[in-house]
Design a protein around this motif. Sequence first.
Motif, PDB file in Angstrom:
ATOM      1  N   PHE A 250       0.614  -1.093   0.055  1.00 20.58           N
ATOM      2  CA  PHE A 250       0.022   0.005  -0.061  1.00 20.58           C
ATOM      3  C   PHE A 250       0.744   1.299  -0.076  1.00 20.58           C
ATOM      4  O   PHE A 250       0.438   2.175  -0.371  1.00 20.58           O
ATOM      5  CB  PHE A 250      -1.227   0.005   1.052  1.00 20.58           C
ATOM      6  CG  PHE A 250      -2.040  -0.988   0.770  1.00 20.58           C
ATOM      7  CD1 PHE A 250      -3.373  -0.330   0.075  1.00 20.58           C
ATOM      8  CD2 PHE A 250      -2.330  -2.135   1.083  1.00 20.58           C
ATOM      9  CE1 PHE A 250      -4.377  -0.899  -0.607  1.00 20.58           C
ATOM     10  CE2 PHE A 250      -3.344  -2.966   0.423  1.00 20.58           C
ATOM     11  CZ  PHE A 250      -4.501  -2.438  -0.147  1.00 20.58           C
ATOM     12  N   ALA A 251       1.912   1.181   0.431  1.00 26.71           N
ATOM     13  CA  ALA A 251       2.819   2.371   0.618  1.00 26.71           C
ATOM     14  C   ALA A 251       3.445   2.711  -0.973  1.00 26.71           C
ATOM     15  O   ALA A 251       3.261   3.608  -1.536  1.00 26.71           O
ATOM     16  CB  ALA A 251       4.178   1.944   1.351  1.00 26.71           C
ATOM     17  N   LEU A 252       3.564   1.580  -1.620  1.00 26.62           N
ATOM     18  CA  LEU A 252       3.939   1.775  -3.067  1.00 26.62           C
ATOM     19  C   LEU A 252       2.671   2.245  -3.979  1.00 26.62           C
ATOM     20  O   LEU A 252       2.772   3.314  -4.676  1.00 26.62           O
ATOM     21  CB  LEU A 252       4.177   0.248  -3.706  1.00 26.62           C
ATOM     22  CG  LEU A 252       4.298   0.284  -5.218  1.00 26.62           C
ATOM     23  CD1 LEU A 252       5.592   1.093  -5.778  1.00 26.62           C
ATOM     24  CD2 LEU A 252       4.641  -1.348  -5.651  1.00 26.62           C
ATOM     25  N   LEU A 253       1.388   1.579  -3.532  1.00 29.83           N
ATOM     26  CA  LEU A 253       0.162   2.232  -4.355  1.00 29.83           C
ATOM     27  C   LEU A 253       0.057   3.676  -4.160  1.00 29.83           C
ATOM     28  O   LEU A 253      -0.404   4.530  -4.909  1.00 29.83           O
ATOM     29  CB  LEU A 253      -0.937   1.294  -4.028  1.00 29.83           C
ATOM     30  CG  LEU A 253      -1.099  -0.206  -4.513  1.00 29.83           C
ATOM     31  CD1 LEU A 253      -2.131  -0.990  -3.689  1.00 29.83           C
ATOM     32  CD2 LEU A 253      -1.430  -0.106  -5.803  1.00 29.83           C
ATOM     33  N   ARG A 254       0.211   3.913  -2.958  1.00 30.05           N
ATOM     34  CA  ARG A 254       0.135   5.458  -2.465  1.00 30.05           C
ATOM     35  C   ARG A 254       1.029   6.163  -3.256  1.00 30.05           C
ATOM     36  O   ARG A 254       0.775   7.292  -3.685  1.00 30.05           O
ATOM     37  CB  ARG A 254       0.471   5.538  -0.865  1.00 30.05           C
ATOM     38  CG  ARG A 254      -0.020   6.823  -0.142  1.00 30.05           C
ATOM     39  CD  ARG A 254      -0.062   6.693   1.302  1.00 30.05           C
ATOM     40  NE  ARG A 254      -0.580   5.687   1.778  1.00 30.05           N
ATOM     41  CZ  ARG A 254      -0.135   4.781   2.464  1.00 30.05           C
ATOM     42  NH1 ARG A 254       1.294   4.953   2.790  1.00 30.05           N
ATOM     43  NH2 ARG A 254      -0.783   3.833   3.237  1.00 30.05           N
ATOM     44  N   GLU A 255       2.143   5.880  -3.398  1.00 29.18           N
ATOM     45  CA  GLU A 255       3.480   6.574  -4.297  1.00 29.18           C
ATOM     46  C   GLU A 255       2.767   6.714  -5.686  1.00 29.18           C
ATOM     47  O   GLU A 255       2.979   7.649  -6.430  1.00 29.18           O
ATOM     48  CB  GLU A 255       4.554   6.110  -3.978  1.00 29.18           C
ATOM     49  CG  GLU A 255       5.290   6.143  -2.350  1.00 29.18           C
ATOM     50  CD  GLU A 255       5.426   7.760  -2.133  1.00 29.18           C
ATOM     51  OE1 GLU A 255       5.654   8.486  -2.926  1.00 29.18           O
ATOM     52  OE2 GLU A 255       5.063   7.745  -0.868  1.00 29.18           O
ATOM     53  N   MET A 256       2.389   5.739  -6.154  1.00 29.01           N
ATOM     54  CA  MET A 256       1.987   5.512  -7.440  1.00 29.01           C
ATOM     55  C   MET A 256       0.688   6.616  -7.807  1.00 29.01           C
ATOM     56  O   MET A 256       0.660   7.304  -8.847  1.00 29.01           O
ATOM     57  CB  MET A 256       1.639   4.168  -8.058  1.00 29.01           C
ATOM     58  CG  MET A 256       2.752   3.095  -8.064  1.00 29.01           C
ATOM     59  SD  MET A 256       2.262   1.570  -8.022  1.00 29.01           S
ATOM     60  CE  MET A 256       1.174   1.169  -9.509  1.00 29.01           C
ATOM     61  N   ALA A 257      -0.130   6.748  -6.959  1.00 37.82           N
ATOM     62  CA  ALA A 257      -1.204   7.561  -6.889  1.00 37.82           C
ATOM     63  C   ALA A 257      -0.988   8.910  -6.715  1.00 37.82           C
ATOM     64  O   ALA A 257      -1.188   9.636  -7.613  1.00 37.82           O
ATOM     65  CB  ALA A 257      -2.359   7.159  -5.909  1.00 37.82           C
TER      66      ALA A 257
END
Length: 347
Positions: A73-80
């Motif tokens: 989710f940290a990665l998804l947050r950065e992608m968003a």
Amino acid sequence: MKTFCIQTELRPEKSEIFCGRGVFESAEISAAFVFTDTNMLSLYEKKIKKKFPKKPIFAMDAGEEHKTPETLFALLREMAKAGLHRKDTLVCIGGGVVGDIGGLASALYMRGIDCVQIPTTLLAQVDSSVGGKTAVDFGGIKNLVGAFKMPSRVFVDSEFLGTLPERELRCGLGEIVKHSALSGVLFDRLIANRARLFDLEFLGGIVPDNIAVKTAFVQNDPYETGLRKFLNVGHTTGHAFELSGGGLSHGEYVLLGLLYEIEIAKKYLKCDEAYLRVLHNLAVKVLGTVPKTDPVAAAELARLDKKNAKNDSIALAVPTAKGKFELLELPFTQYKRELKKLGDSIC
Ligand SMILES: NC(=O)c1ccc[n+]([C@@H]2O[C@H](COP(=O)([O-])OP(=O)(O)OC[C@H]3O[C@@H](n4cnc5c(N)ncnc54)[C@H](O)[C@@H]3O)[C@@H](O)[C@H]2O)c1
Ligand SMILES: [Zn+2]
């Protein structure tokens, strides 16, 4: 350069794999976002930034203990935050942990975006970057939450192998020996070169042969309903030892599992014993010394295996002769007895 292409009826999107020394620098790879880990960034920051100038980079803390929903989710947050769109590409540069988390993020983000894999460990090059399985560990269970998501392209560059510690080479070799239990051609190549199994040039050269073995199984059975199960050679028992602890790498546990499963195959199936002796010696050569383990504790843990344990029995994918293998189902109590009996002779 060798290239492979996986395309199945079930999963119509193509997955192309390009192998060759220097392919990372020479190939045209477009990226909207780069995902890697801290070790890779400290070793290859210049190279990555030169390849993908000004692109956002997210580096997770390296290691299996970070293969978690939190990192996902940290990665998804950065992608968003970076404003990635549906047509954008996520590029994952690293070992199996980065590949598995990045692959899952690409399956989830906007219900699926393009993913390119650049595997940098031997294990990731010969195994995890091929075949579209992605996951994170959850609730103490490995790979419990995941998805099938084929990368559109995989670039396998043997130059990355030069910075790998020997332990990581041995780990990848575990999967290579496993593949050799499924392919007579690969087996012959390993035996002919047994004096230089840890030689980087030799390893770089056999990566494509390993990918060919794995793609053949994946192509025919992308969702692991049949043939792909044979890629679990050594894994049912190896994974049980891995769960019981002891600090070896995954590949080393696979080799240990293979040693046990070879003996079980010899007892219950018609086998070419001379071939299995050579396969046994190959596994021991890669392992170095055979570690002390607790087979009874491991057998109990094998019972928890989500793929291979059902109705109180255990399914083992075992080699029987060169390039030949079978599925052997044993009642759990019998399997446990065999592991216990073998414990003293294998260690
Ligand atoms: N998806 C699949 O089909 C599949 C198959 C097999 C394994 N796996 C998964 O793969 C993971 C294991 O992968 P792994 O063994 O690559 O572990 P890993 O990703 O943790 O990498 C091992 C270590 O090597 C470092 N590293 C990576 N590339 C390097 C390089 N070129 N030079 C120096 N150091 C480098 C990493 O930072 C890490 O510390 C497990 O989580 C396993 O479940 C997935
Ligand atoms: Zn494995």
